[in-house]
Write a protein that holds these residues in place. Structure first.
Motif, PDB file in Angstrom:
ATOM      1  N   CYS A  74       0.830  -1.201   0.000  1.00  0.00           N
ATOM      2  CA  CYS A  74       0.000   0.000   0.000  1.00  0.00           C
ATOM      3  C   CYS A  74       0.866   1.252   0.000  1.00  0.00           C
ATOM      4  O   CYS A  74       0.586   2.225  -0.708  1.00  0.00           O
ATOM      5  CB  CYS A  74      -0.928  -0.009   1.202  1.00  0.00           C
ATOM      6  N   LEU A  75       1.946   1.236   0.780  1.00  0.00           N
ATOM      7  CA  LEU A  75       2.837   2.391   0.874  1.00  0.00           C
ATOM      8  C   LEU A  75       3.486   2.692  -0.473  1.00  0.00           C
ATOM      9  O   LEU A  75       3.562   3.846  -0.901  1.00  0.00           O
ATOM     10  CB  LEU A  75       3.921   2.117   1.921  1.00  0.00           C
ATOM     11  N   ILE A  76       3.955   1.650  -1.155  1.00  0.00           N
ATOM     12  CA  ILE A  76       4.650   1.831  -2.431  1.00  0.00           C
ATOM     13  C   ILE A  76       3.669   2.126  -3.561  1.00  0.00           C
ATOM     14  O   ILE A  76       3.905   2.993  -4.405  1.00  0.00           O
ATOM     15  CB  ILE A  76       5.482   0.576  -2.776  1.00  0.00           C
ATOM     16  N   GLY A  77       2.540   1.404  -3.570  1.00  0.00           N
ATOM     17  CA  GLY A  77       1.616   1.525  -4.691  1.00  0.00           C
ATOM     18  C   GLY A  77       0.611   2.647  -4.590  1.00  0.00           C
ATOM     19  O   GLY A  77      -0.001   3.014  -5.586  1.00  0.00           O
ATOM     20  N   GLY A  78       0.433   3.204  -3.390  1.00  0.00           N
ATOM     21  CA  GLY A  78      -0.551   4.257  -3.219  1.00  0.00           C
ATOM     22  C   GLY A  78      -1.954   3.702  -3.060  1.00  0.00           C
ATOM     23  O   GLY A  78      -2.184   2.495  -3.188  1.00  0.00           O
ATOM     24  N   PRO A  79      -2.928   4.576  -2.793  1.00  0.00           N
ATOM     25  CA  PRO A  79      -4.299   4.113  -2.539  1.00  0.00           C
ATOM     26  C   PRO A  79      -5.008   3.709  -3.819  1.00  0.00           C
ATOM     27  O   PRO A  79      -4.765   4.257  -4.889  1.00  0.00           O
ATOM     28  CB  PRO A  79      -4.965   5.336  -1.900  1.00  0.00           C
ATOM     29  N   ASN A  80      -5.900   2.731  -3.683  1.00  0.00           N
ATOM     30  CA  ASN A  80      -6.762   2.310  -4.784  1.00  0.00           C
ATOM     31  C   ASN A  80      -8.106   2.996  -4.609  1.00  0.00           C
ATOM     32  O   ASN A  80      -8.838   2.689  -3.672  1.00  0.00           O
ATOM     33  CB  ASN A  80      -6.928   0.789  -4.767  1.00  0.00           C
ATOM     34  N   PRO A  81      -8.467   3.937  -5.495  1.00  0.00           N
ATOM     35  CA  PRO A  81      -9.707   4.716  -5.310  1.00  0.00           C
ATOM     36  C   PRO A  81     -10.973   3.891  -5.450  1.00  0.00           C
ATOM     37  O   PRO A  81     -12.061   4.358  -5.097  1.00  0.00           O
ATOM     38  CB  PRO A  81      -9.616   5.777  -6.419  1.00  0.00           C
ATOM     39  N   ALA A  82     -10.872   2.656  -5.941  1.00  0.00           N
ATOM     40  CA  ALA A  82     -12.056   1.827  -6.148  1.00  0.00           C
ATOM     41  C   ALA A  82     -12.492   1.105  -4.877  1.00  0.00           C
ATOM     42  O   ALA A  82     -13.562   0.497  -4.855  1.00  0.00           O
ATOM     43  CB  ALA A  82     -11.788   0.801  -7.252  1.00  0.00           C
ATOM     44  N   LEU A  83     -11.673   1.174  -3.817  1.00  0.00           N
ATOM     45  CA  LEU A  83     -11.936   0.385  -2.625  1.00  0.00           C
ATOM     46  C   LEU A  83     -12.631   1.185  -1.532  1.00  0.00           C
ATOM     47  O   LEU A  83     -12.466   2.406  -1.428  1.00  0.00           O
ATOM     48  CB  LEU A  83     -10.619  -0.185  -2.084  1.00  0.00           C
ATOM     49  N   LYS A  84     -13.380   0.465  -0.690  1.00  0.00           N
ATOM     50  CA  LYS A  84     -14.035   1.096   0.450  1.00  0.00           C
ATOM     51  C   LYS A  84     -12.999   1.395   1.538  1.00  0.00           C
ATOM     52  O   LYS A  84     -11.933   0.783   1.578  1.00  0.00           O
ATOM     53  CB  LYS A  84     -15.130   0.170   0.997  1.00  0.00           C
TER      54      LYS A  84
END
Length: 275
Positions: A74-84
């Motif tokens: 998560c830290l490297i890839g950043g947030p996924n806007p599709a997730l709750k």
């Protein structure tokens, strides 16, 4: 965020990392591939197995739990806007890990390559985590439900791999163990070793390149370490080349391999005018 059409000229300017998974038998030298990379690399060390590359100049993080594996992805890839907000890799999760690992957050941007060693051990940590979740126990009897645990394992591993898949500006190299199995007719089959059949079967659809690192016999009977890169090969090793740039057999050198893919696949193709 608004939707945007990206034309061909814009697309070739986008820095795109290559996603590679490499499977090989024990002792073939998968971890030693770190020394063939020529870009700033961070190794996510699940195996505590960097003894063979003590002279490697890169950086590493020891991964001991599945929660740590999720946090670093998560830290490297950043947030996924599709997730709750209550899901792993969501905006809320990213804010949490950014606060928890402030020092790491400022460091990870400098790496051009993430090397995961290995998905075989990562899947074991994931299964151990899944077996301890409340959903892995029967509400009626209170006994452990392994079917539910393996279902959670499949979901977790796919979400974790998808998180790495969408890191656009970094090369992702994932290594794992390749095992040899005999079917009912005593025919030999080579398969990736991961907990849960779904993980191994879904990987080729997530990454750009699936490569088997194996010893191939030469005409004089000697064996040479090689990358097998094409699906249709003489030995039945798992492989896939989405780039279309690789030969069936390539030298086991990640720096040269990545350069070859990027030079050919990401080259700007001349536009032929209509006559």
């Amino acid at each position: 965020m608004t939707l945007k059409i990206i034309n061909s000229k814009e697309r070739v300017k986008i820095v795109t990392g290559v996603k590679v998974v490499i499977f090989g038998p024990y002792g073939i030298g998968k971890t030693s591939l770190l020394k063939t990379l020529n870009e700033p690399t961070l190794c996510l060390d699940f195996e505590a197995g960097l003894l063979a590359v003590q002279d490697w100049k890169g950086d590493s993080i020891n991964m001991r739990t599945w929660n740590e594996a999720r946090d670093i992805a998560c830290l490297i890839g950043g947030p996924n806007p599709a997730l709750k907000s209550d899901q792993a890799y969501s905006q809320r999760h990213h804010e949490h890990v950014s606060s928890k690992y402030k020092d790491l957050l400022s460091e990870v941007s400098k790496y051009r390559c993430i090397f995961v060693d290995s998905i075989t051990v990562a899947s074991r940590l994931c299964l151990l985590w899944a077996k301890m979740q409340p959903e892995a126990f029967s509400e009626r009897s209170g006994k452990q439900d392994m079917r539910a645990a393996y279902g959670m394992l499949a979901q977790e591993m796919m979400a974790w791999l998808n998180q790495f898949q969408h890191i656009r500006d970094k090369d992702i190299i994932i290594v794992g163990t390749l095992g040899q199995y005999l079917d009912d007719c005593n025919r030999s089959t080579w398969l990736p070793q991961c907990e849960g059949a779904k993980t191994a079967s879904e990987i080729p659809g997530i990454v750009d390149e699936v490569i088997s690192m194996v010893g191939i016999k030469k005409d004089d009977g000697t064996e040479i370490r090689s990358f097998v890169c094409q699906t249709i090969n003489s030995w039945g090793y798992p492989a896939k080349d989405r780039s279309g740039c690789l030969n069936m057999v390539e030298e086991p050198h990640l720096g040269k391999l990545l350069t070859k893919i990027k030079t050919k696949a990401f080259a700007i193709q001349p536009v032929t005018p209509n006559i």
